[in-house]
Write an enzyme that holds these catalytic residues in place. Structure first.
Site, short mmCIF file in Angstrom:
data_model
loop_
_atom_site.label_atom_id
_atom_site.label_comp_id
_atom_site.label_asym_id
_atom_site.label_seq_id
_atom_site.Cartn_x
_atom_site.Cartn_y
_atom_site.Cartn_z
N ASP A 8 -1.52 6.60 6.55
CA ASP A 8 -2.60 5.73 6.10
C ASP A 8 -2.94 4.81 7.26
OD1 ASP A 8 -4.22 3.75 5.07
OD2 ASP A 8 -2.91 3.22 3.40
N LYS A 56 -12.20 -1.46 6.73
CA LYS A 56 -11.39 -2.38 7.52
C LYS A 56 -11.88 -2.37 8.97
CE LYS A 56 -8.83 -3.02 3.87
NZ LYS A 56 -7.71 -2.23 3.43
N TRP A 89 0.84 -1.21 0.00
CA TRP A 89 0.00 0.00 0.00
C TRP A 89 0.86 1.25 0.00
CZ3 TRP A 89 -3.94 -1.78 -1.97
CH2 TRP A 89 -4.63 -2.88 -1.49
#
Ligand code: PLP
Length: 361
Positions: A171, A195, A101
């Site tokens: 993030d 999530k 990511w």
């Protein structure tokens, strides 16, 4: 009705009381005669949902007054672009590469300037967090970027990097609200909701007000400007209304639980149960360095791929789902987000012990 123990990395398990309340309010939300899904985003009822969600998140995370909470769309991937588009004023920023990511965010930033990678753990398959106490920070960097919890590998930053005065962008897609954080240490925090918060389609951005920019290049699309969303209280266009409503219910669930200190205690209890077992197991092997273990995504494997697959296959028969590791890593991954009850982790460990007994001599 039968609910399974869902260890998915995302979209992931949601708190049952939240799902039940949403079900009860599905046809008639608080005597409006309609579902939140059917409601104008300019209506009084929705405005209240939005304002309460923002207030509750501020309360939960203890967000200082000089930060704005935004609800946007497009998931983590859109943030990979929005961050450099809005914050990379001088055309460069430093990135810490702790997984796929972060790598993707770094690659995306290259479209808008000349970012640099200042640390990476790729040499060992992203199984650790690099030492970030004394990074070679570029004096011209507009920010330092990190991916706080690495969903795919199961690592987390237990200590924040030394930013040397630079704005920290994080993030937090897979760890937001799992434990208290000091928001004042960050310039910008973002998280896809799917999530650890709510339904996919909603993204939360927490941004320090001085980073909002009215001077953005006119080529930046309106919808990708943080300033626009901030100026309009996330109502510039139709926001992901139902997603925001569910996020709001999850915030209230967390507040009722006692907030993030309490949530952290529960998360530690769950993660320790699983990690302690892993450390004592003669069959299962944890993937990552102990000091960098995530509380949210626990990754491990057996000595062989065949046995990994046998475990995953049998786990489904036992009422567990989504224990397969990310396709780039293999093995097994148990995502044990806030909404995964302790009983779920206990049941998993019991199953692992049983499996181990049958596969070791
Ligand atoms: C899942 C995930 C992403 C990607 O999110 P999308 O919403 O699918 O774009 C980014 N960062 C982290 C840490 C993630 O876990």
């Amino acid at each position: 009705m039968k609910r399974v123990y869902n260890f998915s990395a995302g979209p992931a398990v949601l708190p049952e009381p939240v799902l039940k309340q949403a079900a009860e309010e599905m046809l008639d939300y608080k005597n409006t005669g309609m579902s939140v899904m059917e409601m104008s985003h300019r209506s009084k009822a929705f405005e209240k949902i939005l304002d309460e969600a923002i207030l509750d998140l501020k309360k939960l995370m203890n967000i200082p007054d000089n930060y704005k909470v935004l609800f946007v769309q497009g998931g983590g991937h859109t943030q990979f672009a929005m961050v450099p588009m809005n914050l990379m004023k001088h055309g460069t920023a430093d990135y810490i590469i702790t997984g796929a990511w972060a790598q993707k965010a770094y690659k995306e930033a290259k479209k808008y300037g000349k970012p640099r990678a200042v640390a990476s753990s790729e040499d060992k398959g992203f199984t650790y967090i690099p030492d970030c106490k004394d990074l070679d920070i570029n004096p011209d960097a507009d920010y330092l970027y990190m991916c706080e919890n690495n969903t795919i590998y199961g690592t987390v930053f237990h200590d924040l990097p030394n930013t040397k005065g630079k704005v920290l962008v994080s993030d937090m897609s897979s760890c937001i609200l799992s434990e208290p954080v000091d928001v004042s240490k960050y310039g910008l925090i973002y998280a896809g909701a799917q999530k650890n918060i709510g339904p996919a389609g909603t993204t939360i951005v927490i941004i320090r007000e001085d980073l909002l920019r009215v001077d953005l290049d006119t080529s930046v699309p309106t919808m990708l400007s943080y300033q626009i969303h901030a100026d309009n209280n996330s109502l510039y266009n139709t926001p992901p209304t139902y997603g925001i409503y569910i996020c709001g219910l999850v915030f209230k669930w967390l507040l009722n639980l006692g907030g993030l200190e309490e949530m952290k205690k529960i998360n530690l209890k769950k993660a320790n149960l699983l990690y302690d077992y892993l450390d004592s197991s003669k069959l299962f092997i944890g993937n990552v360095e102990k000091k960098d273990r995530s509380l949210m995504n626990v990754t491990f494997h057996t000595p062989s791929e065949e046995l990994d697959n046998a475990f995953i296959k049998e786990s489904v028969e036992r009422g567990f789902t989504n224990l397969k590791g990310h396709r780039s890593v293999g093995g097994i991954r148990a995502s044990i987000y806030n909404a995964m009850p302790y009983e779920g982790v206990k049941a998993l460990v019991d199953f692992m012990e049983d499996f181990e007994r049958r596969h070791t001599s």
